[in-house]
Design an enzyme around this catalytic site. Structure first.
Site, PDB file in Angstrom:
ATOM      1  CG  HIS A 353      -2.101  -0.895   1.102  1.00 15.37           C
ATOM      2  ND1 HIS A 353      -3.256  -0.559   0.429  1.00 15.37           N
ATOM      3  CD2 HIS A 353      -2.298  -2.156   1.576  1.00 15.37           C
ATOM      4  CE1 HIS A 353      -4.121  -1.566   0.493  1.00 15.37           C
ATOM      5  NE2 HIS A 353      -3.566  -2.540   1.182  1.00 15.37           N
ATOM      6  CE  LYS A 541      -7.095  13.205   0.641  1.00 13.28           C
ATOM      7  NZ  LYS A 541      -7.236  11.921  -0.013  1.00 13.28           N
ATOM      8  NE  ARG A 542      -2.799   7.767   7.004  1.00 14.20           N
ATOM      9  CZ  ARG A 542      -1.591   7.783   6.464  1.00 14.20           C
ATOM     10  NH1 ARG A 542      -0.571   8.342   7.105  1.00 14.20           N
ATOM     11  NH2 ARG A 542      -1.377   7.251   5.273  1.00 14.20           N
ATOM     12  CE  LYS A 547      -2.993  10.144   3.456  1.00 12.08           C
ATOM     13  NZ  LYS A 547      -3.470   9.368   2.299  1.00 12.08           N
ATOM     14  CB  THR A 649     -10.757   4.348  -0.929  1.00  7.91           C
ATOM     15  OG1 THR A 649     -10.419   4.683   0.421  1.00  7.91           O
ATOM     16  CG2 THR A 649      -9.989   3.117  -1.362  1.00  7.91           C
ATOM     17  CE  LYS A 653     -14.362   5.185   1.153  1.00  7.67           C
ATOM     18  NZ  LYS A 653     -13.439   5.297   2.296  1.00  7.67           N
TER      19      LYS A 653
END
Length: 803
Positions: A353, A541-542, A547, A649, A653
């Site tokens: 991952h 998100k985390r 990110k 993901t 969504k």
């Protein structure tokens, strides 16, 4: 569920009498919640037994999904929806003076995960069940799971999340199936009748008790289970307690229970690392013992075990499955090394991952050897044989062999442990798999490329569309028919309506209704009034530097400066919505959260930005909160540095709920672009190849800062005091080599491109028909990203399951 109304009422009364000695209509809401959940759990237990027995009778192959995280979220609504009885329960509860929505509000998020990894595992369990495969998930029954996040004076604070207080109602303990797991000690070795024997001495042993959480699929008789392990002391040392040695008698009990206490303890110190390693071994050892025990109970032999089970390692956290399964085969069942390794290699598969080197898990030899002495010896032998094998393939290439080995430079490398044994290895998006096979796993790929393949991630869309967004789901049901409920690709029929102004207007109205619901939540929880006619720009998100939530907030500060300095600067009103948790020990991530909150305080109270920009940080981001945010999003921020996000993901969504992606060519964004076309997505920034070139040629951040005076002002705001706080560490991370490389995630190199993309979004949003068509095209093209498709690819291409 074949129960008529009166029979369901009877069952609820029977359980209410059993649990609380009162009739159901006299229960409090919390009692009613426990009664309803108990009924569903008992029903699912029966269905799971019937399904399992029917499949095992046919000797169907089973898959066991090993993951340190399962971000289950709430269970009540999901189970009622999948069983097709939500309306029935609304009716029966109403007749008894109860409101099912009140019970939904009591249902706790099972916070057994930190982000996408754990939610993906749950989506796959949902879809495996829907597809009628026999599947069991294994994880740990974290007493507190992921922490509850509170924002105090802009700073993230972590508090225990006691989800078991109400959530334990969903769990079924099986103490009779407990197993024992040992840590530390020394190995004793000898030969007996020509067979090598070994045992642990002076070790500390814990008892692992399994708890079943039942997993439903949509419109199916199948029910599977997620098994969560809890560690307890095997026996209380009564003799020590009687002698007055209270501390010693309690020491082992404390050691045992702390293992399953908290998800991901901070590992920025030795004791944190030690505990995480113990958690991983508890998961692997207890699960594998259970799997082998159940196989032997059915088949009485291990000769066929590789034909009847597949064990999947979800990221490297369960990589200890490799040496632990070897240990069970050799030490407990007298298989030879070659027999054991061949079986392991046929049984085990692995999903990677991450491509980030710092996230590729490894353990110091000293810690590994101390805590798991027998497992270390097996791992050492795996490495010895691997190095010998690699030396024949890459003779005298010591650097390459060292890179590919399981043990080197004082570390045990868990990713190479998986690569040394597993017969299938997959990435989770086309770009990610390409990076794996052409980059970090290239040398293994060159030896045997048949082992490597891609399975792009998918989501349990019935949860994220049908349950989370009933307004949209019900509309699509009327417009398209029920086909999309079982086949996500049926959403493609929506494309036939892309020029239908009535449909576009209806979709806009639904989005506005969802935005109004989120605006109400924001007002109640943050005290901020947001305009539902503004663009809802969402990044949930985390919190991690790659990110690039930082890039988002730098742009927000840029807008503030432009509005302050130029009265003629035009901006489409925007509401920037963040949701994120930072790992407790990740100080830079927590500083970025603080910066977002400081920017929110400044901008939300400034006359300069009034009615034009709002910034909202929603604390304690979790599955149930995501279900509120996602249906209301206009823009989906997927802005990680190209080449860093394996898949994502959240992008899927948000897409299926009609949000338009703003992203880099990273992870599954690449595949979203192919699905929706370049006119229905906003792509910006450097590509993965360009990122490599920039970093390899000597990235000079000041080349970007000096050519953009607004960017220079934004950076100055980090330390000027205008934000009421100063953020020198964030500025240093962007402009100096204090952290290894200045701006290592290229926020500044991508800044101008990001600003242009945001300006393009503003222009498009002002054309409601154009933006509505983009939104429609995203919904219509989301079929590829169903977890149903993903699990079928795993089932047939990796696990060799049969229908």
């Amino acid at each position: 569920m074949p129960l008529p109304t009166f029979e369901l009422t009877y069952k609820l009364n029977e359980i209410s009498s059993r649990l609380f000695s009162i009739s159901f209509n006299n229960t409090t809401d919390i009692q009613a919640y426990k009664v309803v959940c108990t009924y569903i759990k008992e029903l699912l237990a029966k269905k799971q037994t019937e399904f399992y027995n029917s499949q095992i009778k046919k000797e169907k192959k089973q898959v066991y999904y090993m993951s340190m995280e399962f971000l289950v979220g709430t269970s009540l609504k999901n189970n009622l929806f999948n069983l097709g009885v939500e309306k029935l329960f609304f009716k029966v509860l109403s007749e008894n003076g109860k409101n099912l929505n009140d019970l939904y509000a009591l249902d706790p998020d099972a916070g057994l995960g930190n982000g996408g990894l754990g939610r993906l595992a749950c989506c796959y369990m949902d879809s495996l069940t829907t597809q009628n495969f026999v599947a069991t998930g294994f994880s740990i029954r974290y007493e507190f799971g992921i922490f509850k996040q509170k924002i105090i004076d802009g700073w993230q604070m972590e508090f225990p999340d006691n989800w078991l207080d109400k959530g334990e109602v969903w769990l079924r303990p099986r103490e009779d199936d407990a197993v024992y797991v040992s840590f530390g000690g020394e190995t004793e070795e000898w030969y007996e009748n020509g067979h090598f024997k070994t045992k642990l001495k002076n070790c500390k042993t814990v008892k692992a008790i399994p708890y079943d959480m039942f997993i439903t699929g949509y419109n199916t008789k199948a029910v599977n289970k997620l098994v969560l392990w809890s560690a307890v002391v095997p026996d209380f040392d009564m003799s020590a307690f009687s002698r007055g040695d209270y501390l010693r008698s309690l020491e082992q009990n404390t050691m045992a229970e702390v293992i399953s206490k908290v998800l991901y303890p901070a590992d920025d110190h030795t004791e944190g690392k030690r505990l995480r390693l113990k958690q991983q071994y508890l998961l692997c050892s207890a699960s594998l013992q259970s799997i082998v025990n159940f196989h032997l109970k059915k088949y009485k032999t291990l000769s066929n075990i590789e034909e009847k089970i597949a064990i999947h390692i979800n990221d490297t956290h369960p990589a200890l499955c490799v040496p632990e399964l070897m240990r069970i085969f050799m030490d407990e069942h007298d298989l030879s090394w070659d027999e054991a390794f061949l079986k392991c290699s046929k049984i085990l598969t692995y999903t990677n991952h991450t491509v980030m080197s710092e996230a590729l898990e490894k353990w110091s030899v000293e810690l590994f050897k101390t805590e798991l002495p027998r497992i270390y010896k097996i791992t050492e032998e795996i490495n010895r044989r691997l190095v010998k094998y690699l030396s024949d393939i890459y003779p005298n290439d010591y650097k390459k062999i060292d890179y590919m080995s399981v043990i080197s430079d004082g570390y045990v490398k868990m990713y190479n442990l998986c690569l040394s044994c597993c017969h299938k290895i997959n990435g989770v998006s086309a770009l990610h798999t390409k990076i794996l096979t052409e980059g970090i796993f290239k040398d293994y790929y060159n030896i045997d490329n048949a082992r490597f393949l891609n399975v792009t991630n998918g989501i349990a869309y019935r949860r994220w569309l049908c349950q989370a967004n009933p307004n949209l789901s019900n509309y699509l049901l009327k417009l398209l028919g029920p086909g999309f409920l079982t086949d996500c690709n049926a959403l493609s029929e929506l494309k036939n309506h892309k020029n239908n102004k009535t449909v576009l207007t209806d979709l806009y109205t639904i989005k506005q209704q969802n935005k109004a619901a989120l605006a109400k939540y924001i007002s109640q929880n943050n005290g901020i009034k947001v305009d539902i006619n503004s663009v809802f720009d969402v990044q949930i998100k985390r919190l991690h530097e790659y990110k690039r939530q930082l890039l988002n907030v730098l742009h927000i500060l840029y807008l503030y400066i432009r509005l302050k300095e130029d009265k003629n600067f035009h901006i489409t009103p925007k509401t920037f919505i963040f949701g994120a948790k930072a790992s407790a020990g990740y100080i830079m991530a927590k500083q970025i959260i603080s910066l977002i909150n400081s920017a929110a305080e400044l901008i939300n109270n400034s006359p300069v930005t009034k009615d034009l920009i709002k910034v909202v940080f929603l604390e304690d981001y979790r599955v149930s909160l995501a279900e509120k945010i996602i249906p209301a999003a206009d823009i989906s921020e997927q802005i990680s540095l190209a080449g860093k996000e394996a898949s994502g993901t959240g992008n899927m969504k948000l897409m299926i709920n009609g949000a338009v992606t703003l992203g880099t060519l990273d992870g599954a964004n690449v595949e979203i672009l192919k699905c929706v076309g370049k006119n229905n997505i906003y792509i910006f920034g450097n590509t993965e190849k360009q990122v490599e070139e920039i970093l390899s040629s000597g990235y000079n951040v000041f080349n970007y800062i000096n050519k953009n005076p607004y960017l220079k002002q934004v950076l100055n705001m980090l330390v000027s005091g205008e934000l009421n706080k100063r953020f020198p560490d964030i500025l240093d991370s962007l402009t100096t080599n204090k952290y290894g490389i200045a701006d290592r995630f290229l926020n500044l190199a991508d800044f101008d491109s990001y600003v242009l993309a945001q300006e393009e979004i503003s222009r498009a949003y002002e054309n409601k028909e154009k933006f509505g068509r983009m939104s429609l095209m995203n919904i219509a093209n989301a079929g590829l990203f169903s977890a149903d498709r993903s699990v079928l690819e795993y089932a047939f291409n990796i696990w060799d399951l049969k229908r």
